[in-house]
Design a protein around this motif. Sequence first.
Motif, PDB file in Angstrom:
ATOM      1  N   GLN A   1      31.530  47.218  48.352  1.00  0.00           N
ATOM      2  CA  GLN A   1      32.595  47.925  49.060  1.00  0.00           C
ATOM      3  C   GLN A   1      33.790  46.996  49.317  1.00  0.00           C
ATOM      4  OE1 GLN A   1      30.174  48.712  52.399  1.00  0.00           O
ATOM      5  NE2 GLN A   1      29.611  50.806  51.767  1.00  0.00           N
ATOM      6  N   ARG A   2      33.540  45.693  49.323  1.00  0.00           N
ATOM      7  CA  ARG A   2      34.620  44.723  49.530  1.00  0.00           C
ATOM      8  C   ARG A   2      35.241  44.285  48.208  1.00  0.00           C
ATOM      9  NH1 ARG A   2      34.254  41.765  54.569  1.00  0.00           N
ATOM     10  NH2 ARG A   2      32.668  42.721  55.883  1.00  0.00           N
ATOM     11  N   GLY A   3      34.814  44.892  47.125  1.00  0.00           N
ATOM     12  CA  GLY A   3      35.401  44.590  45.828  1.00  0.00           C
ATOM     13  C   GLY A   3      34.806  43.372  45.147  1.00  0.00           C
ATOM     14  N   GLU A   4      33.766  42.760  45.761  1.00  0.00           N
ATOM     15  CA  GLU A   4      33.181  41.551  45.162  1.00  0.00           C
ATOM     16  C   GLU A   4      32.327  41.922  43.947  1.00  0.00           C
ATOM     17  OE1 GLU A   4      32.333  39.751  49.622  1.00  0.00           O
ATOM     18  OE2 GLU A   4      31.317  41.499  48.768  1.00  0.00           O
ATOM     19  N   LEU A   5      32.439  41.110  42.930  1.00  0.00           N
ATOM     20  CA  LEU A   5      31.560  41.270  41.767  1.00  0.00           C
ATOM     21  C   LEU A   5      30.224  40.620  42.105  1.00  0.00           C
ATOM     22  CD1 LEU A   5      30.953  41.915  38.756  1.00  0.00           C
ATOM     23  CD2 LEU A   5      32.002  39.703  38.193  1.00  0.00           C
ATOM     24  N   VAL A   6      29.159  41.414  42.115  1.00  0.00           N
ATOM     25  CA  VAL A   6      27.845  40.857  42.470  1.00  0.00           C
ATOM     26  C   VAL A   6      26.818  40.990  41.351  1.00  0.00           C
ATOM     27  CG1 VAL A   6      28.065  41.020  44.989  1.00  0.00           C
ATOM     28  CG2 VAL A   6      27.267  43.012  43.701  1.00  0.00           C
ATOM     29  N   GLY A   7      27.147  41.740  40.318  1.00  0.00           N
ATOM     30  CA  GLY A   7      26.152  41.888  39.263  1.00  0.00           C
ATOM     31  C   GLY A   7      26.787  42.000  37.888  1.00  0.00           C
ATOM     32  N   ILE A   8      26.317  41.161  36.962  1.00  0.00           N
ATOM     33  CA  ILE A   8      26.739  41.240  35.562  1.00  0.00           C
ATOM     34  C   ILE A   8      25.499  41.607  34.758  1.00  0.00           C
ATOM     35  CG2 ILE A   8      27.557  39.897  33.580  1.00  0.00           C
ATOM     36  CD1 ILE A   8      29.190  38.208  35.547  1.00  0.00           C
ATOM     37  N   ALA A   9      25.567  42.710  34.023  1.00  0.00           N
ATOM     38  CA  ALA A   9      24.399  43.135  33.242  1.00  0.00           C
ATOM     39  C   ALA A   9      24.082  42.086  32.182  1.00  0.00           C
ATOM     40  CB  ALA A   9      24.685  44.492  32.596  1.00  0.00           C
ATOM     41  N   ALA A  10      22.828  41.797  31.991  1.00  0.00           N
ATOM     42  CA  ALA A  10      22.374  40.797  31.013  1.00  0.00           C
ATOM     43  C   ALA A  10      23.216  39.530  31.116  1.00  0.00           C
ATOM     44  CB  ALA A  10      22.436  41.382  29.599  1.00  0.00           C
ATOM     45  N   GLU A  11      23.240  39.000  32.320  1.00  0.00           N
ATOM     46  CA  GLU A  11      24.159  37.899  32.646  1.00  0.00           C
ATOM     47  C   GLU A  11      23.960  36.674  31.739  1.00  0.00           C
ATOM     48  OE1 GLU A  11      24.166  37.016  36.793  1.00  0.00           O
ATOM     49  OE2 GLU A  11      25.891  35.667  36.648  1.00  0.00           O
ATOM     50  N   ASP A  12      22.726  36.344  31.434  1.00  0.00           N
ATOM     51  CA  ASP A  12      22.473  35.163  30.594  1.00  0.00           C
ATOM     52  C   ASP A  12      23.078  35.321  29.205  1.00  0.00           C
ATOM     53  OD1 ASP A  12      21.196  34.053  32.668  1.00  0.00           O
ATOM     54  OD2 ASP A  12      19.156  34.509  31.952  1.00  0.00           O
ATOM     55  N   ASP A  13      22.989  36.546  28.684  1.00  0.00           N
ATOM     56  CA  ASP A  13      23.557  36.798  27.356  1.00  0.00           C
ATOM     57  C   ASP A  13      25.088  36.804  27.396  1.00  0.00           C
ATOM     58  OD1 ASP A  13      20.972  37.108  26.552  1.00  0.00           O
ATOM     59  OD2 ASP A  13      21.027  39.312  26.560  1.00  0.00           O
ATOM     60  N   PHE A  14      25.644  37.305  28.522  1.00  0.00           N
ATOM     61  CA  PHE A  14      27.103  37.437  28.600  1.00  0.00           C
ATOM     62  C   PHE A  14      27.775  36.069  28.599  1.00  0.00           C
ATOM     63  CE2 PHE A  14      31.154  37.727  30.863  1.00  0.00           C
ATOM     64  CZ  PHE A  14      31.765  38.762  30.169  1.00  0.00           C
ATOM     65  N   GLY A  15      27.180  35.131  29.326  1.00  0.00           N
ATOM     66  CA  GLY A  15      27.807  33.814  29.441  1.00  0.00           C
ATOM     67  C   GLY A  15      28.258  33.578  30.864  1.00  0.00           C
ATOM     68  N   ALA A  16      28.435  32.306  31.230  1.00  0.00           N
ATOM     69  CA  ALA A  16      28.720  31.958  32.622  1.00  0.00           C
ATOM     70  C   ALA A  16      30.183  32.192  32.968  1.00  0.00           C
ATOM     71  CB  ALA A  16      28.350  30.488  32.855  1.00  0.00           C
ATOM     72  N   ILE A  17      30.425  32.947  34.050  1.00  0.00           N
ATOM     73  CA  ILE A  17      31.764  33.008  34.662  1.00  0.00           C
ATOM     74  C   ILE A  17      31.571  32.885  36.162  1.00  0.00           C
ATOM     75  CG2 ILE A  17      32.908  34.414  32.874  1.00  0.00           C
ATOM     76  CD1 ILE A  17      32.537  36.847  34.809  1.00  0.00           C
ATOM     77  N   ASP A  18      32.627  32.505  36.849  1.00  0.00           N
ATOM     78  CA  ASP A  18      32.568  32.407  38.306  1.00  0.00           C
ATOM     79  C   ASP A  18      32.826  33.808  38.873  1.00  0.00           C
ATOM     80  OD1 ASP A  18      32.759  31.936  40.971  1.00  0.00           O
ATOM     81  OD2 ASP A  18      34.447  30.515  40.836  1.00  0.00           O
ATOM     82  N   LYS A  19      31.760  34.438  39.383  1.00  0.00           N
ATOM     83  CA  LYS A  19      31.902  35.822  39.862  1.00  0.00           C
ATOM     84  C   LYS A  19      32.979  35.953  40.931  1.00  0.00           C
ATOM     85  CE  LYS A  19      27.147  37.527  39.163  1.00  0.00           C
ATOM     86  NZ  LYS A  19      26.349  36.294  39.342  1.00  0.00           N
TER      87      LYS A  19
ATOM     88  N   GLU B   1      35.749  34.865  41.076  1.00  0.00           N
ATOM     89  CA  GLU B   1      37.105  35.044  40.525  1.00  0.00           C
ATOM     90  C   GLU B   1      37.306  36.402  39.871  1.00  0.00           C
ATOM     91  OE1 GLU B   1      38.396  31.946  37.914  1.00  0.00           O
ATOM     92  OE2 GLU B   1      37.754  30.390  39.337  1.00  0.00           O
ATOM     93  N   TYR B   2      36.235  37.188  39.808  1.00  0.00           N
ATOM     94  CA  TYR B   2      36.318  38.445  39.061  1.00  0.00           C
ATOM     95  C   TYR B   2      35.959  39.679  39.885  1.00  0.00           C
ATOM     96  CZ  TYR B   2      37.306  35.650  34.989  1.00  0.00           C
ATOM     97  OH  TYR B   2      37.903  34.788  34.110  1.00  0.00           O
ATOM     98  N   GLY B   3      36.399  39.668  41.126  1.00  0.00           N
ATOM     99  CA  GLY B   3      36.264  40.884  41.932  1.00  0.00           C
ATOM    100  C   GLY B   3      37.325  41.892  41.529  1.00  0.00           C
ATOM    101  N   LEU B   4      37.272  43.074  42.166  1.00  0.00           N
ATOM    102  CA  LEU B   4      38.339  44.059  41.947  1.00  0.00           C
ATOM    103  C   LEU B   4      39.616  43.534  42.589  1.00  0.00           C
ATOM    104  CD1 LEU B   4      36.382  47.346  42.828  1.00  0.00           C
ATOM    105  CD2 LEU B   4      36.813  46.357  40.548  1.00  0.00           C
ATOM    106  N   THR B   5      40.755  43.895  42.022  1.00  0.00           N
ATOM    107  CA  THR B   5      42.037  43.421  42.559  1.00  0.00           C
ATOM    108  C   THR B   5      42.397  44.200  43.818  1.00  0.00           C
ATOM    109  OG1 THR B   5      42.773  42.959  40.318  1.00  0.00           O
ATOM    110  CG2 THR B   5      44.481  43.080  42.026  1.00  0.00           C
ATOM    111  N   PRO B   6      42.505  43.490  44.971  1.00  0.00           N
ATOM    112  CA  PRO B   6      42.816  44.205  46.214  1.00  0.00           C
ATOM    113  C   PRO B   6      44.284  44.618  46.291  1.00  0.00           C
ATOM    114  CG  PRO B   6      42.483  41.862  46.663  1.00  0.00           C
ATOM    115  CD  PRO B   6      42.279  42.060  45.188  1.00  0.00           C
ATOM    116  N   LEU B   7      44.526  45.731  46.947  1.00  0.00           N
ATOM    117  CA  LEU B   7      45.887  46.212  47.219  1.00  0.00           C
ATOM    118  C   LEU B   7      46.116  46.164  48.726  1.00  0.00           C
ATOM    119  CD1 LEU B   7      45.869  49.368  44.900  1.00  0.00           C
ATOM    120  CD2 LEU B   7      47.187  47.261  44.524  1.00  0.00           C
ATOM    121  N   PRO B   8      47.375  45.909  49.152  1.00  0.00           N
ATOM    122  CA  PRO B   8      47.662  45.920  50.590  1.00  0.00           C
ATOM    123  C   PRO B   8      47.379  47.312  51.162  1.00  0.00           C
ATOM    124  CG  PRO B   8      49.510  44.977  49.346  1.00  0.00           C
ATOM    125  CD  PRO B   8      48.573  45.582  48.347  1.00  0.00           C
TER     126      PRO B   8
END
Length: 393
Positions: free
Chosen positions: A125-143, A145-152
Amino acid sequence: MSREQLVAMARRNMEYADAGTVEQEPDVYKVAAANYYDPERFEAEKRQIFRRMPLVLAPSAELPQPGDYKAMEAVGMPVLLTRGQDGTVRAFINSCSHRGTAVVVDGTGNRRKFVCPYHGWTFTQRGELVGIAAEDDFGAIDKAEYGLTPLPVQERAGLIWCILDPDSDLSFDAFLGGYDDMLAHFGLENWHLYSKRTIRGPNWKIAYDGYMDLYHLPVLHKNTIGASASNQALYYPWGPHQRVISPNRQQDMEDIPVEDWPSEVLMVGVWTIFPHISIASFRGGGRSIMLSQLFPGETVDESFTTQYYIMEEAPDAEQAKEAEAMFDLLEKVVEDEDYATGFLQQRALKSGGREFVLFGRNEGGGQRFHAWLDRLLETDDKDLNRLFSGVNE
Ligand SMILES: [Fe+2]
């Protein structure tokens, strides 16, 4: 303080009613007819006004509970509004950080997590990225940095305002100039959304002009809501926002001191919120308002208006029937009378046969609205805060 302002307005409305006069603007005002059909102007309005000003995207009553959300498109921007378990409303661009598709299909509902339908990435609900499907296969990223873009976003007076530009530094306080304190007297945060409908209309300004216009009521609406309506208007501006009211004697309140008048009486009239909202009070199944939310359409000659019928108390079965009847009437009035006339106005203006249209000395609401649009089209981003603070000081 704001109640004193309401009382002062009520007194003034009565004085004008007693005197049988209204305030007039200094001059008749001309607006270029092309402003209603020029596609370049239309694009500039979307960019400089709708993409920069706070917009009311929802009444609080549309997402009252923790976990409630609303996904919608606003001026081409997919937006997700969420109410967290903490009760706070947040807004995001509804676009997955993986490949950009909408994480949530347009509509309302209640969810703790949002799972993107394309590849199953999961956001809170806060826009945080908490799950990447098949994360090991996808490759490492810093979650982080990849939340939804907040609007004022701000929730005030039972309304949710959002700016469609994530980088905006426009102050909601400067933009509202205390108008939200006035609107708070409705107490909308505790009201109930009974129903909503969307109507197609002409150019958004042709449509919106009507909401500030009492002059037309006894003419265009003579067979529906305007038979005994006054065509006189008093305007109370807060920056670009305006309350519109007929001079009113309030006969049934005569024996009660103005200070003791209930908020229902003090809040009568139409409250417009620049650039695209109108709130008008009704009685249909109990105390209620119709909040009209206008958006420009795909092209210059179309707009969409969502009508929200919001009731002070949740209606019982009998009241719901009355509410439904009132809401049906209001939809018909707007669609068959206001917008049907607006489409004819649009067609005639587009023919190019008329250089300008007129707003009379009794039509100050429209005069100020169009002047504000012109001003905003000429104002750079960096000067926006100054523009609004200057007005409200
Ligand atoms: Fe109308």
